[in-house]
Design a protein around this motif. Structure first.
Motif, PDB file in Angstrom:
ATOM      1  N   TYR A 262       0.860  -1.190   0.000  1.00 22.55           N
ATOM      2  CA  TYR A 262       0.000   0.000   0.000  1.00 22.55           C
ATOM      3  C   TYR A 262       0.899   1.245   0.000  1.00 22.55           C
ATOM      4  CZ  TYR A 262       0.729   1.058   5.012  1.00 22.55           C
ATOM      5  OH  TYR A 262       1.262   1.396   6.232  1.00 22.55           O
ATOM      6  N   THR A 263       0.310   2.419  -0.243  1.00 22.56           N
ATOM      7  CA  THR A 263       1.080   3.667  -0.301  1.00 22.56           C
ATOM      8  C   THR A 263       0.356   4.745   0.494  1.00 22.56           C
ATOM      9  OG1 THR A 263       2.220   5.202  -1.803  1.00 22.56           O
ATOM     10  CG2 THR A 263       0.007   4.466  -2.447  1.00 22.56           C
ATOM     11  N   TYR A 264       0.668   6.001   0.279  1.00 18.22           N
ATOM     12  CA  TYR A 264       0.127   7.097   1.084  1.00 18.22           C
ATOM     13  C   TYR A 264      -1.402   7.141   1.011  1.00 18.22           C
ATOM     14  CZ  TYR A 264       4.901   8.871   1.377  1.00 18.22           C
ATOM     15  OH  TYR A 264       6.245   9.008   1.624  1.00 18.22           O
ATOM     16  N   THR A 265      -1.969   7.379   2.168  1.00 21.73           N
ATOM     17  CA  THR A 265      -3.433   7.536   2.252  1.00 21.73           C
ATOM     18  C   THR A 265      -3.816   8.916   2.744  1.00 21.73           C
ATOM     19  OG1 THR A 265      -3.464   6.723   4.526  1.00 21.73           O
ATOM     20  CG2 THR A 265      -3.692   5.076   2.779  1.00 21.73           C
ATOM     21  N   GLY A 266      -2.836   9.696   3.147  1.00 21.90           N
ATOM     22  CA  GLY A 266      -3.131  11.015   3.691  1.00 21.90           C
ATOM     23  C   GLY A 266      -3.246  11.026   5.197  1.00 21.90           C
ATOM     24  N   TYR A 267      -3.061   9.837   5.817  1.00 30.66           N
ATOM     25  CA  TYR A 267      -3.162   9.740   7.267  1.00 30.66           C
ATOM     26  C   TYR A 267      -1.875   9.142   7.829  1.00 30.66           C
ATOM     27  CZ  TYR A 267      -8.146  10.280   6.358  1.00 30.66           C
ATOM     28  OH  TYR A 267      -9.359  10.752   5.929  1.00 30.66           O
ATOM     29  N   ASN A 268      -1.609   9.458   9.077  1.00 25.48           N
ATOM     30  CA  ASN A 268      -0.508   8.791   9.762  1.00 25.48           C
ATOM     31  C   ASN A 268      -0.874   7.334  10.038  1.00 25.48           C
ATOM     32  OD1 ASN A 268       1.135  11.051   9.766  1.00 25.48           O
ATOM     33  ND2 ASN A 268       0.565  11.695  11.855  1.00 25.48           N
ATOM     34  N   THR A 269       0.111   6.566  10.442  1.00 29.03           N
ATOM     35  CA  THR A 269      -0.125   5.157  10.777  1.00 29.03           C
ATOM     36  C   THR A 269      -0.921   5.071  12.079  1.00 29.03           C
ATOM     37  OG1 THR A 269       1.925   4.977  12.033  1.00 29.03           O
ATOM     38  CG2 THR A 269       2.020   4.476   9.662  1.00 29.03           C
ATOM     39  N   ALA A 270      -1.426   3.875  12.362  1.00 28.21           N
ATOM     40  CA  ALA A 270      -2.198   3.658  13.587  1.00 28.21           C
ATOM     41  C   ALA A 270      -1.357   3.884  14.832  1.00 28.21           C
ATOM     42  CB  ALA A 270      -2.784   2.248  13.596  1.00 28.21           C
ATOM     43  N   SER A 271      -0.049   3.750  14.711  1.00 22.88           N
ATOM     44  CA  SER A 271       0.824   3.989  15.870  1.00 22.88           C
ATOM     45  C   SER A 271       1.185   5.464  16.019  1.00 22.88           C
ATOM     46  CB  SER A 271       2.096   3.147  15.757  1.00 22.88           C
ATOM     47  OG  SER A 271       2.830   3.515  14.594  1.00 22.88           O
ATOM     48  N   GLY A 312      -5.067 -12.094  10.546  1.00 20.56           N
ATOM     49  CA  GLY A 312      -4.378 -13.371  10.630  1.00 20.56           C
ATOM     50  C   GLY A 312      -2.960 -13.311  10.113  1.00 20.56           C
ATOM     51  N   ASN A 313      -2.611 -14.300   9.304  1.00 21.42           N
ATOM     52  CA  ASN A 313      -1.236 -14.475   8.826  1.00 21.42           C
ATOM     53  C   ASN A 313      -0.992 -13.625   7.565  1.00 21.42           C
ATOM     54  OD1 ASN A 313       1.295 -15.802   9.172  1.00 21.42           O
ATOM     55  ND2 ASN A 313       0.802 -17.145   7.450  1.00 21.42           N
ATOM     56  N   ARG A 314      -1.193 -12.325   7.720  1.00 25.49           N
ATOM     57  CA  ARG A 314      -1.055 -11.430   6.574  1.00 25.49           C
ATOM     58  C   ARG A 314      -0.425 -10.112   7.026  1.00 25.49           C
ATOM     59  NH1 ARG A 314      -5.617  -9.529   2.123  1.00 25.49           N
ATOM     60  NH2 ARG A 314      -4.331  -7.926   1.132  1.00 25.49           N
ATOM     61  N   ILE A 315       0.371  -9.494   6.119  1.00 27.21           N
ATOM     62  CA  ILE A 315       0.976  -8.183   6.375  1.00 27.21           C
ATOM     63  C   ILE A 315       0.760  -7.299   5.157  1.00 27.21           C
ATOM     64  CG2 ILE A 315       2.716  -9.048   7.999  1.00 27.21           C
ATOM     65  CD1 ILE A 315       4.721  -9.061   5.698  1.00 27.21           C
ATOM     66  N   ASP A 316       0.843  -5.962   5.392  1.00 29.16           N
ATOM     67  CA  ASP A 316       0.685  -4.980   4.315  1.00 29.16           C
ATOM     68  C   ASP A 316       1.909  -4.046   4.388  1.00 29.16           C
ATOM     69  OD1 ASP A 316      -0.596  -3.949   2.150  1.00 29.16           O
ATOM     70  OD2 ASP A 316      -1.991  -2.699   3.300  1.00 29.16           O
ATOM     71  N   LEU A 317       2.692  -4.000   3.316  1.00 28.31           N
ATOM     72  CA  LEU A 317       3.973  -3.279   3.307  1.00 28.31           C
ATOM     73  C   LEU A 317       3.818  -1.904   2.632  1.00 28.31           C
ATOM     74  CD1 LEU A 317       6.184  -6.306   2.240  1.00 28.31           C
ATOM     75  CD2 LEU A 317       5.874  -5.416   4.555  1.00 28.31           C
ATOM     76  N   PHE A 318       4.444  -0.880   3.210  1.00 26.14           N
ATOM     77  CA  PHE A 318       4.343   0.471   2.653  1.00 26.14           C
ATOM     78  C   PHE A 318       5.376   0.681   1.547  1.00 26.14           C
ATOM     79  CE2 PHE A 318       5.403   4.936   2.310  1.00 26.14           C
ATOM     80  CZ  PHE A 318       4.151   5.527   2.242  1.00 26.14           C
ATOM     81  N   PHE A 319       4.904   1.328   0.436  1.00 25.63           N
ATOM     82  CA  PHE A 319       5.785   1.709  -0.675  1.00 25.63           C
ATOM     83  C   PHE A 319       5.624   3.216  -0.911  1.00 25.63           C
ATOM     84  CE2 PHE A 319       5.289  -2.808  -1.301  1.00 25.63           C
ATOM     85  CZ  PHE A 319       6.533  -3.217  -1.741  1.00 25.63           C
ATOM     86  N   GLU A 320       6.661   3.828  -1.437  1.00 25.55           N
ATOM     87  CA  GLU A 320       6.664   5.277  -1.636  1.00 25.55           C
ATOM     88  C   GLU A 320       5.746   5.706  -2.773  1.00 25.55           C
ATOM     89  OE1 GLU A 320       7.990   7.536   0.188  1.00 25.55           O
ATOM     90  OE2 GLU A 320       9.158   6.266   1.531  1.00 25.55           O
ATOM     91  N   SER A 323       2.710   2.916  -7.952  1.00 23.49           N
ATOM     92  CA  SER A 323       3.215   1.978  -8.956  1.00 23.49           C
ATOM     93  C   SER A 323       4.049   0.878  -8.300  1.00 23.49           C
ATOM     94  CB  SER A 323       4.036   2.722 -10.012  1.00 23.49           C
ATOM     95  OG  SER A 323       5.138   3.386  -9.414  1.00 23.49           O
ATOM     96  N   GLU A 324       4.858   1.248  -7.278  1.00 27.00           N
ATOM     97  CA  GLU A 324       5.659   0.225  -6.586  1.00 27.00           C
ATOM     98  C   GLU A 324       4.744  -0.750  -5.833  1.00 27.00           C
ATOM     99  OE1 GLU A 324       9.832   2.021  -5.170  1.00 27.00           O
ATOM    100  OE2 GLU A 324       8.109   3.238  -4.498  1.00 27.00           O
ATOM    101  N   ALA A 325       3.712  -0.205  -5.227  1.00 26.55           N
ATOM    102  CA  ALA A 325       2.775  -1.071  -4.497  1.00 26.55           C
ATOM    103  C   ALA A 325       2.065  -2.025  -5.436  1.00 26.55           C
ATOM    104  CB  ALA A 325       1.768  -0.209  -3.743  1.00 26.55           C
ATOM    105  N   ARG A 326       1.707  -1.514  -6.631  1.00 22.78           N
ATOM    106  CA  ARG A 326       1.031  -2.375  -7.610  1.00 22.78           C
ATOM    107  C   ARG A 326       1.979  -3.459  -8.119  1.00 22.78           C
ATOM    108  NH1 ARG A 326      -3.882  -0.930  -9.443  1.00 22.78           N
ATOM    109  NH2 ARG A 326      -4.667   1.167  -8.927  1.00 22.78           N
ATOM    110  N   ARG A 327       3.239  -3.085  -8.366  1.00 21.94           N
ATOM    111  CA  ARG A 327       4.205  -4.085  -8.840  1.00 21.94           C
ATOM    112  C   ARG A 327       4.401  -5.194  -7.797  1.00 21.94           C
ATOM    113  NH1 ARG A 327       7.053   0.356 -11.037  1.00 21.94           N
ATOM    114  NH2 ARG A 327       8.442   0.414  -9.204  1.00 21.94           N
ATOM    115  N   TRP A 328       4.373  -4.787  -6.549  1.00 18.82           N
ATOM    116  CA  TRP A 328       4.520  -5.822  -5.492  1.00 18.82           C
ATOM    117  C   TRP A 328       3.313  -6.769  -5.511  1.00 18.82           C
ATOM    118  CZ3 TRP A 328       8.114  -7.563  -2.135  1.00 18.82           C
ATOM    119  CH2 TRP A 328       7.674  -8.400  -1.086  1.00 18.82           C
ATOM    120  N   GLY A 329       2.142  -6.213  -5.646  1.00 21.94           N
ATOM    121  CA  GLY A 329       0.936  -7.041  -5.740  1.00 21.94           C
ATOM    122  C   GLY A 329       0.628  -7.783  -4.449  1.00 21.94           C
ATOM    123  N   LEU A 330       0.291  -9.061  -4.611  1.00 21.41           N
ATOM    124  CA  LEU A 330      -0.036  -9.936  -3.464  1.00 21.41           C
ATOM    125  C   LEU A 330       0.781 -11.201  -3.619  1.00 21.41           C
ATOM    126  CD1 LEU A 330      -2.006 -10.165  -0.989  1.00 21.41           C
ATOM    127  CD2 LEU A 330      -3.518 -11.476  -2.500  1.00 21.41           C
TER     128      LEU A 330
END
Length: 339
Positions: A262-271, A312-320, A323-330
């Motif tokens: 995932y990439t910028y959403t306009g919000y800070n992280t939950a932490s 569960g057994n899943r993570i979501d990684l931040f990209f700048e 396009s980088e997030a899309r290339r990473w995919g799932l």
């Protein structure tokens, strides 16, 4: 005058032959008297002897006898009576002409009750008759072999097994387990006890079947934890090393996980920190905030964010960039944990 007197008279006349010209008549009279006596003896013999029929276990025999009772007839015929043999009519019954004397022999068999065997005799026709004769009452679970309707045969074994089902409770220990947690904070192979273990207690309910007092089966019906066990926890210096990008990374755990981008959403992280490369969104019930990992194909990441779809057994990684997030995919990746 009796018969003896007549005989003496005849004898005297015979001795006085010269004086008694009727000697021939005397001889005739003696002959007649002798014949009468013989006839009377024969009639008495014939009257005293009786014709009867002896029937032993279905085998018929016609007998002529002078016996006065049924018992004396059997003795004269050398027919011995054993325990529970039946005689019809009874042995003391006077014997009469044309009478049928029946002897029903009892049957030898082996009776096993409550695990104890003994020889026995019976005139019963079925196994059920034997149980009634010997006063054997059956419980609801008792077993009889052969069945109660089976016919009685010589030499057979009738077995009665006492069967009962009971419910038993017991308290048994629940052994604790030893949990190892690898850490890079200890030297390789070194250990440290974090918490000692303690056994728990469990109440078990069993259904137990006994046959003749001996247990034959046991089935667990239910179990209830009274005191849960406390697992023993130890830290173990990690000896697990992986080389990535020319760097040897010592890790404490490795998992196969599904990773998205995932990439910028306009919000800070939950932490509360601004999103940047190396931020990872996680399910905090699986990976706590602050957990540092190495993600295959991504690099180092720290759990700083969470997402509604991350479970569960899943993570979501931040990209700048998007396009980088899309290339990473799932994709499925190896995630190396340092703690």
């Amino acid at each position: 005058m009796n018969w003896y007197g007549w005989l003496r008279l005849g004898s005297q006349k015979e001795n006085n032959k010269d004086r008694d010209p009727g000697k021939r008549g005397a001889f005739f009279l003696r002959a007649v008297v002798g014949a009468v006596i013989i006839a009377l003896m024969f009639c008495g013999y014939t009257w005293a002897q009786k014709s009867v029929v002896v029937l032993v276990d279905g085998n018929e025999k016609a007998v002529r006898t002078f016996s006065g009772t049924v018992g004396s007839l059997l003795k004269a015929q050398k027919i011995s009576l054993l325990e529970k043999d039946e005689v019809i009519p009874a042995p003391e019954t006077p014997l009469q002409e044309g009478m049928v004397v029946t002897v029903n022999r009892a049957v030898d068999f082996n009776l096993v009750v409550d695990g104890s065997a003994s020889p026995a005799r019976t005139r019963g026709r079925t196994v059920g008759d034997i149980l009634f004769e010997f006063g054997i009452n059956l419980g609801p679970e008792d077993e009889v072999s052969p069945g109660v309707e089976e016919p009685v045969l010589p030499g057979m074994q009738v077995q009665v097994a006492r069967v009962r089902t009971v419910t038993e409770e017991s308290e048994v220990p629940i052994n604790y387990e030893t949990k190892k947690q690898y850490t890079v904070k200890l030297e390789e192979g070194a250990t440290r006890v974090v918490r000692e273990g303690q056994d728990g207690t469990e109440r078990q309910t069993w259904q137990v079947v006994y046959r003749d007092g001996n247990e034959v089966s046991r089935q667990l019906v239910s179990r209830e934890v009274i005191t849960p066990p406390v697992d023993r926890q130890i830290l173990v210096g990690s000896g697990m090393v992986v080389s990535r990008g020319g760097e040897n990374i010592r890790y404490s755990d490795v998992r196969q996980m599904v990773a998205s981008g995932y990439t910028y959403t306009g919000y800070n992280t939950a932490s509360g920190v601004p999103p940047h490369y190396g931020v990872m969104a996680v399910d905090t019930s699986v990976i706590p905030f602050g957990t540092r990992v190495y993600v295959e194909g991504y690099g180092y990441a720290t759990a700083r964010d969470r997402g509604g779809a991350i479970r569960g057994n899943r993570i979501d990684l931040f990209f700048e960039s998007e396009s980088e997030a899309r290339r990473w995919g799932l994709r499925t990746v190896k995630v190396y944990f340092f703690e």
